[in-house]
Design a protein around this motif. Structure first.
Motif, PDB file in Angstrom:
ATOM      1  N   GLU A 151       0.705  -1.461   0.191  1.00 30.88           N
ATOM      2  CA  GLU A 151      -0.001  -0.116   0.087  1.00 30.88           C
ATOM      3  C   GLU A 151       0.994   1.162  -0.118  1.00 30.88           C
ATOM      4  OE1 GLU A 151      -3.192   2.242   2.984  1.00 30.88           O
ATOM      5  OE2 GLU A 151      -2.861   0.038   3.101  1.00 30.88           O
ATOM      6  N   ALA A 152       1.949   1.203   0.642  1.00 33.83           N
ATOM      7  CA  ALA A 152       2.976   2.431   0.783  1.00 33.83           C
ATOM      8  C   ALA A 152       3.380   2.701  -0.525  1.00 33.83           C
ATOM      9  CB  ALA A 152       3.862   2.021   1.917  1.00 33.83           C
ATOM     10  N   ALA A 153       3.810   1.482  -1.299  1.00 28.56           N
ATOM     11  CA  ALA A 153       4.576   1.553  -2.377  1.00 28.56           C
ATOM     12  C   ALA A 153       3.617   2.135  -3.572  1.00 28.56           C
ATOM     13  CB  ALA A 153       5.110   0.189  -2.893  1.00 28.56           C
ATOM     14  N   LEU A 154       2.116   1.738  -3.466  1.00 29.59           N
ATOM     15  CA  LEU A 154       1.377   2.319  -4.371  1.00 29.59           C
ATOM     16  C   LEU A 154       1.031   3.601  -4.124  1.00 29.59           C
ATOM     17  CD1 LEU A 154      -1.185  -0.577  -4.454  1.00 29.59           C
ATOM     18  CD2 LEU A 154       0.356   0.031  -6.213  1.00 29.59           C
ATOM     19  N   SER A 155       1.132   4.187  -2.945  1.00 26.83           N
ATOM     20  CA  SER A 155       0.808   5.472  -2.640  1.00 26.83           C
ATOM     21  C   SER A 155       1.730   6.480  -3.077  1.00 26.83           C
ATOM     22  CB  SER A 155       0.665   5.832  -1.104  1.00 26.83           C
ATOM     23  OG  SER A 155      -0.455   5.094  -0.635  1.00 26.83           O
ATOM     24  N   SER A 157       4.108   5.622  -5.736  1.00 24.64           N
ATOM     25  CA  SER A 157       4.353   5.352  -6.922  1.00 24.64           C
ATOM     26  C   SER A 157       3.185   5.840  -7.931  1.00 24.64           C
ATOM     27  CB  SER A 157       4.888   4.075  -7.330  1.00 24.64           C
ATOM     28  OG  SER A 157       4.013   3.170  -7.185  1.00 24.64           O
ATOM     29  N   ARG A 158       2.052   5.373  -7.595  1.00 25.83           N
ATOM     30  CA  ARG A 158       0.880   5.628  -8.467  1.00 25.83           C
ATOM     31  C   ARG A 158       0.244   6.997  -7.953  1.00 25.83           C
ATOM     32  NH1 ARG A 158      -0.984  -0.369  -9.258  1.00 25.83           N
ATOM     33  NH2 ARG A 158       0.601  -0.744 -10.708  1.00 25.83           N
ATOM     34  N   LYS A 159       0.029   7.255  -6.749  1.00 25.92           N
ATOM     35  CA  LYS A 159      -0.660   8.251  -6.059  1.00 25.92           C
ATOM     36  C   LYS A 159       0.367   9.644  -6.009  1.00 25.92           C
ATOM     37  CE  LYS A 159      -4.014   5.634  -3.408  1.00 25.92           C
ATOM     38  NZ  LYS A 159      -4.567   5.362  -2.298  1.00 25.92           N
ATOM     39  N   GLY A 160       1.582   9.292  -5.973  1.00 29.05           N
ATOM     40  CA  GLY A 160       2.374  10.713  -6.054  1.00 29.05           C
ATOM     41  C   GLY A 160       2.463  11.107  -4.798  1.00 29.05           C
ATOM     42  N   GLU A 161       2.303  10.538  -3.716  1.00 26.14           N
ATOM     43  CA  GLU A 161       2.311  10.894  -2.246  1.00 26.14           C
ATOM     44  C   GLU A 161       3.800  11.020  -1.863  1.00 26.14           C
ATOM     45  OE1 GLU A 161      -0.227   9.402   0.755  1.00 26.14           O
ATOM     46  OE2 GLU A 161      -1.684   8.761  -0.858  1.00 26.14           O
ATOM     47  N   LYS A 162       4.306  11.970  -1.187  1.00 26.52           N
ATOM     48  CA  LYS A 162       5.490  12.231  -0.577  1.00 26.52           C
ATOM     49  C   LYS A 162       5.697  10.869   0.457  1.00 26.52           C
ATOM     50  CE  LYS A 162       6.399  16.238  -2.333  1.00 26.52           C
ATOM     51  NZ  LYS A 162       6.977  16.384  -3.598  1.00 26.52           N
ATOM     52  N   VAL A 163       7.083  10.647   0.297  1.00 27.01           N
ATOM     53  CA  VAL A 163       7.658   9.315   1.149  1.00 27.01           C
ATOM     54  C   VAL A 163       7.426   9.907   2.667  1.00 27.01           C
ATOM     55  CG1 VAL A 163       9.461   8.019   2.063  1.00 27.01           C
ATOM     56  CG2 VAL A 163       9.244   8.684  -0.470  1.00 27.01           C
ATOM     57  N   LEU A 164       7.413  11.175   3.023  1.00 23.58           N
ATOM     58  CA  LEU A 164       7.492  11.855   4.414  1.00 23.58           C
ATOM     59  C   LEU A 164       5.951  11.246   4.762  1.00 23.58           C
ATOM     60  CD1 LEU A 164       8.923  12.663   6.802  1.00 23.58           C
ATOM     61  CD2 LEU A 164       8.411  14.918   6.045  1.00 23.58           C
ATOM     62  N   LYS A 168       4.742   8.832   7.745  1.00 20.28           N
ATOM     63  CA  LYS A 168       4.085   9.322   8.959  1.00 20.28           C
ATOM     64  C   LYS A 168       2.429   8.542   8.977  1.00 20.28           C
ATOM     65  CE  LYS A 168       3.371  13.654  11.102  1.00 20.28           C
ATOM     66  NZ  LYS A 168       3.341  15.251  11.020  1.00 20.28           N
ATOM     67  N   HIS A 169       2.015   8.195   7.863  1.00 20.12           N
ATOM     68  CA  HIS A 169       0.592   7.739   7.854  1.00 20.12           C
ATOM     69  C   HIS A 169       1.317   6.183   8.549  1.00 20.12           C
ATOM     70  CE1 HIS A 169      -3.045   5.911   6.686  1.00 20.12           C
ATOM     71  NE2 HIS A 169      -2.355   4.847   5.973  1.00 20.12           N
ATOM     72  N   PHE A 170       1.952   5.442   8.333  1.00 26.16           N
ATOM     73  CA  PHE A 170       2.199   4.316   8.760  1.00 26.16           C
ATOM     74  C   PHE A 170       3.193   4.151   9.994  1.00 26.16           C
ATOM     75  CE2 PHE A 170       1.346   3.050   4.300  1.00 26.16           C
ATOM     76  CZ  PHE A 170       0.394   2.084   4.682  1.00 26.16           C
ATOM     77  N   ASP A 171       3.179   5.298  10.640  1.00 27.86           N
ATOM     78  CA  ASP A 171       4.169   5.615  11.877  1.00 27.86           C
ATOM     79  C   ASP A 171       5.583   5.004  11.811  1.00 27.86           C
ATOM     80  OD1 ASP A 171       4.550   6.641  14.454  1.00 27.86           O
ATOM     81  OD2 ASP A 171       3.529   4.757  15.490  1.00 27.86           O
ATOM     82  N   VAL A 172       6.223   5.301  10.627  1.00 32.64           N
ATOM     83  CA  VAL A 172       7.659   4.773  10.630  1.00 32.64           C
ATOM     84  C   VAL A 172       8.355   5.770  10.179  1.00 32.64           C
ATOM     85  CG1 VAL A 172       7.214   2.286  10.071  1.00 32.64           C
ATOM     86  CG2 VAL A 172       7.560   4.197   8.416  1.00 32.64           C
ATOM     87  N   THR A 173       9.731   6.002  10.181  1.00 27.07           N
ATOM     88  CA  THR A 173      10.630   6.976   9.780  1.00 27.07           C
ATOM     89  C   THR A 173      10.701   6.893   8.210  1.00 27.07           C
ATOM     90  OG1 THR A 173      12.588   5.810   9.894  1.00 27.07           O
ATOM     91  CG2 THR A 173      12.049   6.949  11.999  1.00 27.07           C
ATOM     92  N   SER A 174      10.908   8.144   7.437  1.00 29.04           N
ATOM     93  CA  SER A 174      11.016   8.137   6.091  1.00 29.04           C
ATOM     94  C   SER A 174      12.267   7.234   5.609  1.00 29.04           C
ATOM     95  CB  SER A 174      11.025   9.420   5.322  1.00 29.04           C
ATOM     96  OG  SER A 174      12.143  10.004   5.886  1.00 29.04           O
ATOM     97  N   ARG A 175      13.214   7.415   6.608  1.00 27.15           N
ATOM     98  CA  ARG A 175      14.424   6.481   6.089  1.00 27.15           C
ATOM     99  C   ARG A 175      14.175   5.088   6.191  1.00 27.15           C
ATOM    100  NH1 ARG A 175      19.874   6.395   9.814  1.00 27.15           N
ATOM    101  NH2 ARG A 175      20.993   4.977   8.403  1.00 27.15           N
TER     102      ARG A 175
END
Length: 190
Positions: A151-155, A157-164, A168-175
């Motif tokens: 889901e994160a990868a789709l968000s 690559s396809r939806k163009g959401e920022k990694v940050l 934040k949505h999944f409660d992990v660091t961007s790194r």
């Protein structure tokens, strides 16, 4: 002159037994550390005891583990004391380096402890390898499930959401998210 040293690891432990034994052994001065681990040899009481010792003196402890837990550092400390012409006596193990037998016993104990540590390490590695062969994954559980990672990868690559934002949505660091995505993509290409 006999210099005693006592140590307890936690604040709620008492060192009365050690102090009584050191007094009974005839220590002229007793230094102590309260609530400090034996892992580090950088302790104020131990430092003061070592500074108080002069050639011909003897450092006395109730048990060897009160001085420290690292066998390598204990051996180094014994060598340092020997070079300074200072003897060592551990009351419970009855190790007294003022005799050649006491020095031999100390070095034999050091060798056996080192051997024991190596055996523990070998058994741990063998157990981990056996678990891997049984298909068990070792280490920390992944922060994201495979579905969440997809889901994160789709968000991104396809939806163009920022990694940050996704991180934040999944409660992990961007790194961490980047690392997991990179690992997942490299596993799919293999």
């Amino acid at each position: 002159m006999k210099i005693g040293y006592a140590r307890v690891s936690t604040e709620d432990q008492k060192m009365d037994l050690q102090l009584t034994a050191l007094e009974k052994a005839g220590c002229d001065q007793i230094f102590s550390d309260h609530g400090l681990s034996g892992k580090s040899f950088d302790r104020p009481g131990l430092k003061a005891a070592l500074e108080a010792l002069k050639p011909g003196d003897k450092l006395v402890v109730w048990r060897l583990d009160r001085l420290g837990r690292s066998l390598i550092k204990l051996v180094q400390l014994m060598d340092e004391l020997g070079k300074r012409q200072i003897e060592f006596h551990s009351l419970m193990e009855n190790i007294d380096t003022s005799s050649s037998g006491g020095r031999l016993v100390f070095h034999m104990m050091a060798a056996l402890s080192e051997f024991e540590r190596a055996l523990i390490s070998e058994r741990t590695r063998a157990g981990m390898e056996a678990a891997r062969q049984r298909g068990r994954k070792l280490g920390r559980r992944p922060s994201l499930t495979p579905d969440q990672l997809h889901e994160a990868a789709l968000s991104i690559s396809r939806k163009g959401e920022k990694v940050l934002a996704v991180a934040k949505h999944f409660d992990v660091t961007s790194r961490s998210l980047r690392r997991m995505l990179l690992l997942a993509s490299s596993n799919q290409t293999v």
